[in-house]
Design a protein around this motif. Structure first.
Motif, short mmCIF file in Angstrom:
data_model
loop_
_atom_site.label_atom_id
_atom_site.label_comp_id
_atom_site.label_asym_id
_atom_site.label_seq_id
_atom_site.Cartn_x
_atom_site.Cartn_y
_atom_site.Cartn_z
N GLU A 59 0.83 -1.21 0.00
CA GLU A 59 0.00 0.00 0.00
C GLU A 59 0.87 1.25 0.00
N ALA A 60 1.97 1.22 0.72
CA ALA A 60 2.86 2.38 0.79
C ALA A 60 3.63 2.59 -0.50
N ALA A 61 3.88 1.52 -1.25
CA ALA A 61 4.72 1.61 -2.44
C ALA A 61 3.96 1.79 -3.74
N ARG A 62 2.74 1.32 -3.80
CA ARG A 62 2.01 1.32 -5.08
C ARG A 62 1.53 2.72 -5.47
N LEU A 63 1.26 2.88 -6.78
CA LEU A 63 0.71 4.13 -7.29
C LEU A 63 -0.71 4.31 -6.75
N PRO A 64 -1.09 5.53 -6.39
CA PRO A 64 -2.43 5.76 -5.85
C PRO A 64 -3.54 5.32 -6.79
N GLU A 65 -3.30 5.40 -8.10
CA GLU A 65 -4.34 5.05 -9.07
C GLU A 65 -4.35 3.56 -9.43
N SER A 66 -3.43 2.79 -8.90
CA SER A 66 -3.37 1.37 -9.22
C SER A 66 -4.50 0.61 -8.55
N ARG A 67 -4.80 -0.56 -9.12
CA ARG A 67 -5.82 -1.45 -8.54
C ARG A 67 -5.11 -2.47 -7.65
N PHE A 68 -5.64 -2.68 -6.46
CA PHE A 68 -5.00 -3.57 -5.49
C PHE A 68 -6.04 -4.56 -4.97
N LEU A 69 -5.88 -5.83 -5.33
CA LEU A 69 -6.77 -6.89 -4.89
C LEU A 69 -6.08 -7.70 -3.81
N VAL A 70 -6.75 -7.88 -2.69
CA VAL A 70 -6.20 -8.60 -1.53
C VAL A 70 -7.10 -9.78 -1.22
N PHE A 71 -6.49 -10.96 -1.13
CA PHE A 71 -7.24 -12.18 -0.84
C PHE A 71 -6.86 -12.71 0.55
N GLU A 72 -7.85 -12.93 1.38
CA GLU A 72 -7.63 -13.52 2.70
C GLU A 72 -8.85 -14.37 3.05
N GLU A 74 -9.66 -16.00 5.99
CA GLU A 74 -10.25 -15.87 7.32
C GLU A 74 -11.05 -14.57 7.41
N ALA A 75 -12.33 -14.71 7.76
CA ALA A 75 -13.25 -13.57 7.75
C ALA A 75 -12.82 -12.46 8.72
N GLY A 76 -12.37 -12.83 9.92
CA GLY A 76 -11.96 -11.82 10.90
C GLY A 76 -10.79 -11.01 10.42
N LEU A 77 -9.79 -11.66 9.87
CA LEU A 77 -8.64 -10.94 9.33
C LEU A 77 -9.04 -10.08 8.15
N ARG A 78 -9.92 -10.61 7.31
CA ARG A 78 -10.36 -9.86 6.13
C ARG A 78 -11.07 -8.57 6.53
N THR A 79 -11.88 -8.63 7.56
CA THR A 79 -12.58 -7.44 8.04
C THR A 79 -11.59 -6.39 8.54
N LYS A 80 -10.59 -6.83 9.28
CA LYS A 80 -9.58 -5.89 9.78
C LYS A 80 -8.78 -5.28 8.64
N LEU A 81 -8.46 -6.09 7.65
CA LEU A 81 -7.71 -5.57 6.50
C LEU A 81 -8.53 -4.52 5.76
N LEU A 90 -11.03 -6.38 -1.16
CA LEU A 90 -10.84 -7.56 -0.34
C LEU A 90 -11.72 -8.70 -0.85
N HIS A 91 -11.09 -9.88 -0.98
CA HIS A 91 -11.80 -11.07 -1.45
C HIS A 91 -11.40 -12.27 -0.59
N SER A 92 -12.27 -13.27 -0.56
CA SER A 92 -12.04 -14.41 0.34
C SER A 92 -11.39 -15.60 -0.32
N ASP A 93 -11.55 -15.76 -1.63
CA ASP A 93 -11.15 -17.01 -2.29
C ASP A 93 -10.17 -16.73 -3.42
N ALA A 94 -8.94 -17.21 -3.28
CA ALA A 94 -7.92 -17.00 -4.31
C ALA A 94 -8.28 -17.68 -5.62
N ALA A 95 -9.21 -18.64 -5.58
CA ALA A 95 -9.64 -19.31 -6.81
C ALA A 95 -10.40 -18.36 -7.73
N MET A 96 -10.78 -17.17 -7.24
CA MET A 96 -11.50 -16.18 -8.04
C MET A 96 -10.55 -15.24 -8.78
#
Length: 217
Positions: A59-72, A74-81, A90-96
């Motif tokens: 997050e600190a290194a990427r361009l502000p206009e870039s798209r950033f997809l995060v997969f996690e 565990e629901a609790g961790l995903r909510t915090k992220l 934020l997405h739950s399944d890397a298969a997507m």
């Protein structure tokens, strides 16, 4: 301290999903991001974000206009992220992955997934999708705690190099992989009998610190 205790509890509860007893060190984080051309990254993906150690650095290194997809998973961790990184998807399944970015739609995939702990069919399916999702010249970076994945990754990607990170608990191996051109087809099927790729190829080089005395340089 609380973060470390929480991480340990999650590891005890699901060692196959967490894969380590402690969060990644700053030394491993720097190794994972080394070699990424942030100015040319329009779509970035993180798999297995966990507590967000790599997520924060990306997050600190990427361009502000870039798209950033995060997969996690565990629901609790995903909510915090999601609360920490409001502009990330934020997405739950890397298969997507391929469904969300399309073939050749990702510039960089950074993974904290414990591939060596996965069933062979799942591992090969994920690696197939990662390879297909990367654009030609895109970079896939993953860390593991052994050389077990060396042969399988070398069989899928045109280029691969390794970096040993000793200042981590436990010490880790960072794999950096690229394809020069878009794949016409997946070179390895999703399911293969046995594990013939686990040991790697005899002509591959590995980090000096991980070679036995008989292997030499």
């Amino acid at each position: 301290m609380n973060d470390h205790l929480g991480y340990l509890r999650r590891f005890v509860a699901s060692p196959g999903q967490i894969g380590s007893i402690a969060p990644s060190s700053p030394f491993l984080t720097r190794a994972m991001l080394r070699g990424v051309d942030w100015g040319g990254m329009c779509t970035l993906v993180e798999l297995g974000a966990g507590t967000g150690v790599f997520t924060a650095a990306i997050e600190a290194a990427r361009l502000p206009e870039s798209r950033f997809l995060v997969f996690e998973k565990e629901a609790g961790l995903r909510t915090k992220l999601q609360s920490r990184f409001a502009t990330a998807e934020l997405h739950s399944d890397a298969a997507m992955l391929r469904e969300l970015v399309g073939d050749g739609g990702a510039d960089c995939v950074i993974s904290g997934l414990p591939f060596a702990n996965f069933r062979p069919a799942l591992r090969r399916s994920l690696l197939r999708d990662i390879r297909a999702a990367l654009r030609p010249g895109g970079i896939f970076v993953a860390f593991q705690y052994s050389l077990q994945m060396r042969g399988e990754l070398r069989g899928r990607f045109d280029e691969m190099d390794l970096e040993l990170v000793l200042r981590n608990v436990p010490p880790a191996v960072v794999y950096r992989c690229r394809n020069r051109v878009a794949p016409e087809c997946d070179p390895l099927p999703v399911a293969l009998p046995g594990e013939p790729l686990a040991a790697g190829r005899p002509d591959e080089r590995q980090p000096l610190a991980m070679r036995s005395p008989r292997q030499g340089g």
